[in-house]
Design a protein around this motif. Structure first.
Motif, PDB file in Angstrom:
ATOM      1  N   GLU A   1     -29.383  45.205 -16.932  1.00 13.54           N
ATOM      2  CA  GLU A   1     -28.007  45.627 -17.123  1.00 13.54           C
ATOM      3  C   GLU A   1     -27.951  46.659 -18.243  1.00 13.54           C
ATOM      4  O   GLU A   1     -28.806  46.674 -19.140  1.00 13.54           O
ATOM      5  N   PRO A   2     -26.970  47.570 -18.210  1.00 13.32           N
ATOM      6  CA  PRO A   2     -26.891  48.609 -19.249  1.00 13.32           C
ATOM      7  C   PRO A   2     -26.670  48.009 -20.629  1.00 13.32           C
ATOM      8  O   PRO A   2     -26.070  46.940 -20.776  1.00 13.32           O
ATOM      9  N   LEU A   3     -27.169  48.699 -21.633  1.00  8.42           N
ATOM     10  CA  LEU A   3     -26.945  48.289 -23.012  1.00  8.42           C
ATOM     11  C   LEU A   3     -25.459  48.336 -23.357  1.00  8.42           C
ATOM     12  O   LEU A   3     -24.699  49.138 -22.801  1.00  8.42           O
ATOM     13  N   ASP A   4     -25.060  47.491 -24.289  1.00  6.74           N
ATOM     14  CA  ASP A   4     -23.668  47.447 -24.726  1.00  6.74           C
ATOM     15  C   ASP A   4     -23.402  48.517 -25.792  1.00  6.74           C
ATOM     16  O   ASP A   4     -23.134  48.212 -26.945  1.00  6.74           O
ATOM     17  N   GLY A   5     -23.491  49.769 -25.375  1.00  7.96           N
ATOM     18  CA  GLY A   5     -23.223  50.871 -26.297  1.00  7.96           C
ATOM     19  C   GLY A   5     -24.475  51.628 -26.690  1.00  7.96           C
ATOM     20  O   GLY A   5     -25.607  51.243 -26.388  1.00  7.96           O
ATOM     21  N   HIS A   6     -24.265  52.749 -27.375  1.00 10.58           N
ATOM     22  CA  HIS A   6     -25.346  53.636 -27.782  1.00 10.58           C
ATOM     23  C   HIS A   6     -26.192  52.997 -28.882  1.00 10.58           C
ATOM     24  O   HIS A   6     -25.720  52.176 -29.656  1.00 10.58           O
ATOM     25  N   ARG A   7     -27.470  53.391 -28.922  1.00 12.55           N
ATOM     26  CA  ARG A   7     -28.356  52.959 -29.992  1.00 12.55           C
ATOM     27  C   ARG A   7     -28.879  54.181 -30.746  1.00 12.55           C
ATOM     28  O   ARG A   7     -29.136  55.235 -30.155  1.00 12.55           O
ATOM     29  N   PHE A   8     -29.036  54.012 -32.043  1.00 15.47           N
ATOM     30  CA  PHE A   8     -29.647  55.027 -32.881  1.00 15.47           C
ATOM     31  C   PHE A   8     -31.083  54.606 -33.176  1.00 15.47           C
ATOM     32  O   PHE A   8     -31.371  53.415 -33.330  1.00 15.47           O
ATOM     33  N   LEU A   9     -31.976  55.585 -33.225  1.00  9.28           N
ATOM     34  CA  LEU A   9     -33.386  55.309 -33.487  1.00  9.28           C
ATOM     35  C   LEU A   9     -33.880  56.153 -34.640  1.00  9.28           C
ATOM     36  O   LEU A   9     -33.552  57.340 -34.736  1.00  9.28           O
ATOM     37  N   PHE A  10     -34.670  55.540 -35.491  1.00  7.64           N
ATOM     38  CA  PHE A  10     -35.417  56.260 -36.508  1.00  7.64           C
ATOM     39  C   PHE A  10     -36.751  55.556 -36.680  1.00  7.64           C
ATOM     40  O   PHE A  10     -36.789  54.351 -36.989  1.00  7.64           O
ATOM     41  N   TRP A  11     -37.826  56.277 -36.456  1.00  6.77           N
ATOM     42  CA  TRP A  11     -39.181  55.741 -36.585  1.00  6.77           C
ATOM     43  C   TRP A  11     -39.315  54.483 -35.737  1.00  6.77           C
ATOM     44  O   TRP A  11     -39.200  54.558 -34.527  1.00  6.77           O
ATOM     45  N   ASN A  12     -39.549  53.323 -36.347  1.00  5.72           N
ATOM     46  CA  ASN A  12     -39.730  52.071 -35.609  1.00  5.72           C
ATOM     47  C   ASN A  12     -38.467  51.207 -35.594  1.00  5.72           C
ATOM     48  O   ASN A  12     -38.540  50.025 -35.252  1.00  5.72           O
ATOM     49  N   PHE A  13     -37.355  51.799 -35.976  1.00  7.61           N
ATOM     50  CA  PHE A  13     -36.114  51.041 -36.113  1.00  7.61           C
ATOM     51  C   PHE A  13     -35.126  51.425 -35.013  1.00  7.61           C
ATOM     52  O   PHE A  13     -34.978  52.606 -34.684  1.00  7.61           O
TER      53      PHE A  13
END
Length: 295
Positions: A242-254
């Motif tokens: 199922e689609p994620l519940d909203g956008h995600r931000f990524l930085f390095w391993n986070f």
């Protein structure tokens, strides 16, 4: 055939260990919960090669490691140790924060060997981004295997073809490893709203169209795609959910739904406040580049 084709780009993780990365992509950030997809190998590892991954941190995601060949020693800051071998699913929930290392087992170190596998990240739902970290190993013997006409399907995660994997997830998730005999086809019925096919070996066709090696076909919701093997046997994986519940931000391993949380994690790792892996003295420092979370 598909909603889009994602092309891979190569990334050197150090020591000549090159992976092909498909997710995240400018075309689509995630497929279901899977926000990161790396394919490594098959690689003939020289005796003097060093492909060890020193201790490094994660937040807001679960790492999903699956091998076709080789072995990896996993250690983490909550005290887990696991030798990862082909056919097993290893699910590490980072949650509020975990540190782990991935090293060549002692019996393979200094010996020529082969390594081949996939590492995926599943972004956690917002309600679980700060869960306590954990690690779960599901051995190959516990993975359901479905024998069909000309096909063998390993249900690594989720439910398919009447079988359900014991791997626990936080949202609807699908991960299949499929072997298909030459000239045979497989209808992928009952797929989740987001799904994709990625070829591991052989000439894979989706709805009659050849899928170029090291590319991923995003599948259209509501359709029943047909995957066909060309003149020889093929292997491919299916991922989705199922689609994620909203956008995600990524930085390095986070990974996080909050940019501020990424900054906090970066500060915590720089100050070595995220824990240590027992028996380890090394670690990968925070990248020197300024914090510019990917959007």
């Amino acid at each position: 055939m598909s909603a889009a084709i994602l092309k891979s780009h190569e990334k050197d993780l150090g020591g000549g260990f090159v992976v092909r990365r498909l997710l995240p992509s400018a075309v689509k950030q995630a497929v279901g919960p899977f926000i990161f997809f790396d394919h490594f190998g098959p690689i003939d590892v020289a005796p003097d090669a060093n492909h060890d991954v020193r201790p490094h941190p994660h937040i807001g995601l679960a790492t999903v490691t699956y091998l076709f060949e080789g072995a990896i020693d996993h250690r983490d800051s909550i005290g887990s140790y696991q030798r990862i071998e082909p056919g097993a699913i290893n699910w590490m929930t980072a949650g509020r924060g975990i540190v782990h290392s991935e090293r060549t087992p002692h019996d393979l170190a200094g010996q020529p060997h082969r390594t081949h596998g996939l590492q995926l990240w599943a972004a956690l739902p917002k309600a679980h981004e700060e869960d306590e970290p954990s690690f779960t190993h599901t051995p190959q013997a516990d993975i359901p295997v479905v024998a069909l006409d000309g096909a063998v399907v390993k249900v690594l995660i989720g439910t398919a073809f009447g079988q359900t994997s014991p791997v626990r997830t936080y949202m609807q998730t699908l991960y299949l490893d499929v072997a298909l005999q030459a000239g045979r086809e497989l209808r992928l019925e009952g797929l989740p709203p987001e799904a994709a096919v990625y070829p591991i070996s052989g000439d894979v066709l989706v709805d009659g169209v050849a899928l170029v090696p090291h590319t991923m076909a995003l599948l259209e919701d509501g359709k029943v795609p047909v995957v066909t093997a060309g003149s020889g046997p093929v292997q491919f994986v299916v991922i989705g959910g199922e689609p994620l519940d909203g956008h995600r931000f990524l930085f390095w391993n986070f990974v996080s739904s909050s940019k501020e949380r990424l900054s906090q994690a970066a500060d915590d790792w720089s100050a070595q406040r995220m824990g240590q892996v027992p028996g380890e003295t090394e670690f990968i420092p925070l990248p020197k580049a300024p914090l510019r979370p990917a959007t």
